[in-house]
Each structure stands twice: as C-alpha cells, then as structure tokens.
Motif scaffolding. Structure first.
Motif, PDB file in Angstrom:
ATOM      1  N   GLN A 100      89.437  17.711-120.172  1.00 15.75           N
ATOM      2  CA  GLN A 100      89.599  18.837-119.253  1.00 15.75           C
ATOM      3  C   GLN A 100      88.505  19.881-119.469  1.00 15.75           C
ATOM      4  O   GLN A 100      87.844  20.280-118.531  1.00 15.75           O
ATOM      5  CB  GLN A 100      90.980  19.481-119.437  1.00 15.75           C
ATOM      6  CG  GLN A 100      92.122  18.571-119.074  1.00 15.75           C
ATOM      7  CD  GLN A 100      92.082  18.138-117.634  1.00 15.75           C
ATOM      8  OE1 GLN A 100      91.767  18.926-116.758  1.00 15.75           O
ATOM      9  NE2 GLN A 100      92.385  16.886-117.390  1.00 15.75           N
ATOM     10  N   GLN A 118      90.097  20.529-124.810  1.00 17.22           N
ATOM     11  CA  GLN A 118      91.383  20.331-124.149  1.00 17.22           C
ATOM     12  C   GLN A 118      91.340  19.029-123.354  1.00 17.22           C
ATOM     13  O   GLN A 118      90.377  18.773-122.631  1.00 17.22           O
ATOM     14  CB  GLN A 118      91.693  21.484-123.206  1.00 17.22           C
ATOM     15  CG  GLN A 118      91.914  22.787-123.910  1.00 17.22           C
ATOM     16  CD  GLN A 118      92.193  23.918-122.939  1.00 17.22           C
ATOM     17  OE1 GLN A 118      91.918  23.831-121.760  1.00 17.22           O
ATOM     18  NE2 GLN A 118      92.746  24.989-123.473  1.00 17.22           N
ATOM     19  N   ASP A 120      94.100  15.930-121.295  1.00 13.79           N
ATOM     20  CA  ASP A 120      95.419  15.508-120.832  1.00 13.79           C
ATOM     21  C   ASP A 120      95.543  14.022-121.133  1.00 13.79           C
ATOM     22  O   ASP A 120      94.701  13.226-120.694  1.00 13.79           O
ATOM     23  CB  ASP A 120      95.593  15.735-119.333  1.00 13.79           C
ATOM     24  CG  ASP A 120      95.862  17.187-119.002  1.00 13.79           C
ATOM     25  OD1 ASP A 120      96.332  17.908-119.896  1.00 13.79           O
ATOM     26  OD2 ASP A 120      95.603  17.594-117.859  1.00 13.79           O
ATOM     27  N   GLN A 122      97.312  10.511-120.641  1.00 18.81           N
ATOM     28  CA  GLN A 122      98.101   9.808-119.640  1.00 18.81           C
ATOM     29  C   GLN A 122      98.849   8.680-120.339  1.00 18.81           C
ATOM     30  O   GLN A 122      98.278   7.658-120.676  1.00 18.81           O
ATOM     31  CB  GLN A 122      97.173   9.241-118.561  1.00 18.81           C
ATOM     32  CG  GLN A 122      97.872   8.682-117.367  1.00 18.81           C
ATOM     33  CD  GLN A 122      98.407   9.776-116.464  1.00 18.81           C
ATOM     34  OE1 GLN A 122      97.866  10.872-116.427  1.00 18.81           O
ATOM     35  NE2 GLN A 122      99.468   9.491-115.755  1.00 18.81           N
ATOM     36  N   GLU A 127     101.933  13.025-118.328  1.00 15.04           N
ATOM     37  CA  GLU A 127     100.720  13.660-118.838  1.00 15.04           C
ATOM     38  C   GLU A 127     101.105  14.598-119.971  1.00 15.04           C
ATOM     39  O   GLU A 127     101.990  15.431-119.827  1.00 15.04           O
ATOM     40  CB  GLU A 127     100.011  14.441-117.740  1.00 15.04           C
ATOM     41  CG  GLU A 127      99.294  13.575-116.764  1.00 15.04           C
ATOM     42  CD  GLU A 127      98.439  14.373-115.795  1.00 15.04           C
ATOM     43  OE1 GLU A 127      98.268  15.594-116.002  1.00 15.04           O
ATOM     44  OE2 GLU A 127      97.957  13.771-114.841  1.00 15.04           O
ATOM     45  N   PRO A 129      99.477  17.416-122.414  1.00 12.28           N
ATOM     46  CA  PRO A 129      98.296  18.228-122.732  1.00 12.28           C
ATOM     47  C   PRO A 129      98.077  18.289-124.242  1.00 12.28           C
ATOM     48  O   PRO A 129      99.022  18.319-125.023  1.00 12.28           O
ATOM     49  CB  PRO A 129      98.636  19.603-122.161  1.00 12.28           C
ATOM     50  CG  PRO A 129     100.120  19.639-122.099  1.00 12.28           C
ATOM     51  CD  PRO A 129     100.586  18.224-121.923  1.00 12.28           C
TER      52      PRO A 129
END
Length: 159
Positions: A100, A118, A120, A122, A127, A129
């Motif tokens: 991200q 940062q 995410d 999957q 998702e 973070p």
C-alpha cells in the motif's frame, strides 16, 4: 444393521479428512503471511539503515557513494528515493500481500530514521492490514569522535 455400521466410517472419514485439509491450508496461508511479514521487516530495516546514512553522511542510497554536491549545499536528504528503492525491493517478493505505501521520515529530534511499510494481506476473501516499522540512529559525520592534533602528536612520540 451391518450396512449402517460400515457407512459410519465413511462419514467420519470425510469429516476428518476435510478438517485435515482445512488445517493444512490454514498452516500454508499462515506460512505465507509469516514469509511476507519477515520480508517486509528485513526491507524496512535495510531501508532505515540506508536512510540514516543518507541523512547523516549524505551517502546516496542508489550508488552508495557520498553526494558531495548535496553536502556542500548543506541540503536535506530527499527520502522519496528511499521509498522508491523500497518498492523496488519488495516488488515480486510478497506471496499474498499487496504493498500500500512506504513512508520514510526523520524523527522530530532529527536523530532517528523512521520507516513504515503498510500492506494488505489477501487471505482468501479477507483482507488483513499490516504495518511494519523500523528505525535507525542517524550518525552525522561531525558527531563522530575525532582525534585532535595534540593526541596525534602524543601517539607519534610514543611510537
């Protein structure tokens, strides 16, 4: 009656095998998460070291040599190069994470380099973070201990 007894093994077997497959899949996904997390942490640590050298000694992170022009101008380090370097370092190395942002900055006191990555993750349809942080002390060249002329002369006389 014997037929019902034999069928119960089939039902129990399918339940147990499906649970084993589910647990195996979860362990594999947990391994992918751990791998991505370790890769992100090592990248953040490496970037914080490059950033501390860039901020303190004007050592350009790409060519790993001192940028004398910037040092003469007494300019501040541009951390966008560190952020771009980090995104190149992470490209293609994450199994289930989507990058991200990467943020590089100096602390308020100016004595520490801070890196924040940062992503995410999957995992299936979910998702998750994740944020990884790293820091390194900035050693400025002028802050390093130096021997003055008297100490050098004394050492020359002793030898």
């Amino acid at each position: 009656m014997k037929w019902k007894g034999r069928g119960s093994y089939t039902v129990e077997g399918t339940v147990i095998i499906s649970l084993i497959c589910l647990m195996t899949g979860m362990v594999i996904l947990l391994g992918f998460y751990g791998h991505d997390r370790a890769v992100m942490q090592s990248t953040a640590d490496e970037l914080s070291i490059y950033g501390s050298l860039w901020a303190g000694r004007y050592m350009q992170p790409e060519i790993r040599e001192i940028d004398y022009e910037r040092m003469k101008q007494n300019g501040t380090a541009d951390f966008s190069e560190i952020e771009e370097m980090g995104s190149r370092m992470l490209q293609g190395r994450l199994f289930c994470g989507q990058l991200q942002s990467i943020r590089a900055a100096q602390s308020l006191s100016g004595r520490e380099m801070l890196i924040e990555i940062q992503t995410d993750f999957q995992l299936g349809k979910y998702e998750i973070p994740c944020t990884v942080k790293a820091s390194a002390l900035i050693f400025r060249s002028r802050d390093l201990p130096r021997k003055n002329e008297k100490d050098q002369e004394e050492q020359a006389h002793e030898s």
